[in-house]
Design an enzyme around this catalytic site. Sequence first.
Site, mmCIF file in Angstrom:
data_model
loop_
_atom_site.group_PDB
_atom_site.id
_atom_site.type_symbol
_atom_site.label_atom_id
_atom_site.label_comp_id
_atom_site.label_asym_id
_atom_site.label_seq_id
_atom_site.Cartn_x
_atom_site.Cartn_y
_atom_site.Cartn_z
ATOM 1 N N CYS A 1 0.837 -1.209 0.000
ATOM 2 C CA CYS A 1 0.000 0.000 0.000
ATOM 3 C C CYS A 1 0.868 1.254 0.000
ATOM 4 O O CYS A 1 1.356 1.682 1.050
ATOM 5 C CB CYS A 1 -0.942 -0.003 1.194
ATOM 6 S SG CYS A 1 -1.965 1.482 1.285
ATOM 7 N N CYS B 1 -0.430 4.136 2.099
ATOM 8 C CA CYS B 1 -0.245 3.982 3.547
ATOM 9 C C CYS B 1 1.218 4.221 3.933
ATOM 10 O O CYS B 1 1.500 4.837 4.956
ATOM 11 C CB CYS B 1 -0.632 2.569 3.990
ATOM 12 S SG CYS B 1 -2.104 1.909 3.212
ATOM 13 N N ASP B 2 2.154 3.715 3.133
ATOM 14 C CA ASP B 2 3.545 3.636 3.589
ATOM 15 C C ASP B 2 4.557 4.462 2.786
ATOM 16 O O ASP B 2 5.720 4.545 3.185
ATOM 17 C CB ASP B 2 4.000 2.155 3.565
ATOM 18 C CG ASP B 2 3.145 1.291 4.483
ATOM 19 O OD1 ASP B 2 2.690 1.817 5.515
ATOM 20 O OD2 ASP B 2 2.910 0.120 4.158
#
Length: 313
Positions: free
Chosen positions: A136, A139-140
């Site tokens: 992701c 997300c990261d």
Amino acid sequence: MSDTRKTRVLIIGSGPAGYTAGVYAARAMLDPILVQGIEPGGQLTTTTEVENWPGDTEVQGPDLMTRMEAHATAMGCEVIGDIISEIDFSKRPFVCKSDSGTLYIADAVILATGARAKWLGLPSEEKFKGFGVSACATCDGFFYRGQEIVVIGGGNTAVEEALFLTNFASKVTLIHRRDELRAEAILQDRLFKNPKIEPLWFHTLEEVVGTDSPMGVEAVKVKNVKTDEITEIPCKGVFVAIGHAPANELVKDVLETHMGGYVVTKPDSTATSIPGVFAAGDLTDHIYRQAVTSAGMGCMAALEAERFLAEAE
Ligand code: FAD
Ligand code: NAP
């Protein structure tokens, strides 16, 4: 003591299919309950710009899903933060048990559990998950400012992830097993024009190389599929974007599945092999797998559930 909730229609899943089913079932006065699952809002909460949702030239995935939830709630759908862990579809009303211990008793069920990211299955991938290996970018990606990153895959997700990661990374290498991408043309065009992205064709990921203390990625070993030659690419982040598999764990033993686990529905319908159980969205769709098609199927499922209940009663 466990809580018991009765409903005419239980919707399992809070992606575009689930929320659309919520809007339609609520407007049909079925007082639906929607259980959100571990990822409220579904897959679109893991992306940034969505450019193919009709009516919005560009909308952020998480914003779109917040709006869908608000829409379903405003129409009268009760949205609950819980996860269904067990189902009993052997007789009606259906019984679904949740992680919180609540029993949901429903005359009809709409399954909209969508899909989840696939992994390569390498031991080193598993070892460094959360420590440099991710599925992701939204997300990261932020953790890799000024670093070199690799992305694995050649579909829409891989190309979008690679493009997004250029916001942070000094360089993104897109590693693909062929020399042709399956991503849509507009995304490919952006990818090839981006000076920070370098495609590496005909290569597969063999191993993620890193340190144990502190846990972190230092490089990947990749194999040339034509020559079998192994080379090492230094990088701090590895984003695996090789597709998604249907989230069928709840129903794979009780409903017919095909094409790698997608729930089978009747032609031109969301009806499954169990009367009163309907399936919509990526859980059942091995072809299109889009937000708008999932929403369309959510609509169908709610209309079919309404018809089923009217006939049954
Ligand atoms: P999902 O969105 O997968 O949602 C599934 C829901 O089920 C989740 O809320 C989850 O919590 C819930 N759930 C699962 N198990 C349980 C359980 N046991 N109990 C309760 N709930 C459960 N499509 C586009 O059209 N345009 C795009 O730009 C686009 N970009 C994308 C970018 C990325 C990075 C990804 C991964 C996908 C993208 N897609 C895009 C595809 C799109 O996101 C999916 O087609 C769509 O989200 C599928 O919707 P769905 O409702 O079927 O399921
Ligand atoms: P996908 O389209 O299935 O693509 C997966 C990619 O990973 C393919 O390029 C595939 O290679 C590669 N791959 C698969 N297994 C592999 C393995 N074991 N090793 C190496 N490479 C492997 O998946 P996706 O990109 O996640 O997209 C899923 C769905 O969501 C699609 O329907 C897509 O259209 C949709 N989506 C849409 C958007 C958008 O509309 N903007 C954005 C993201 C996703 P091959 O090509 O060689 O098979």
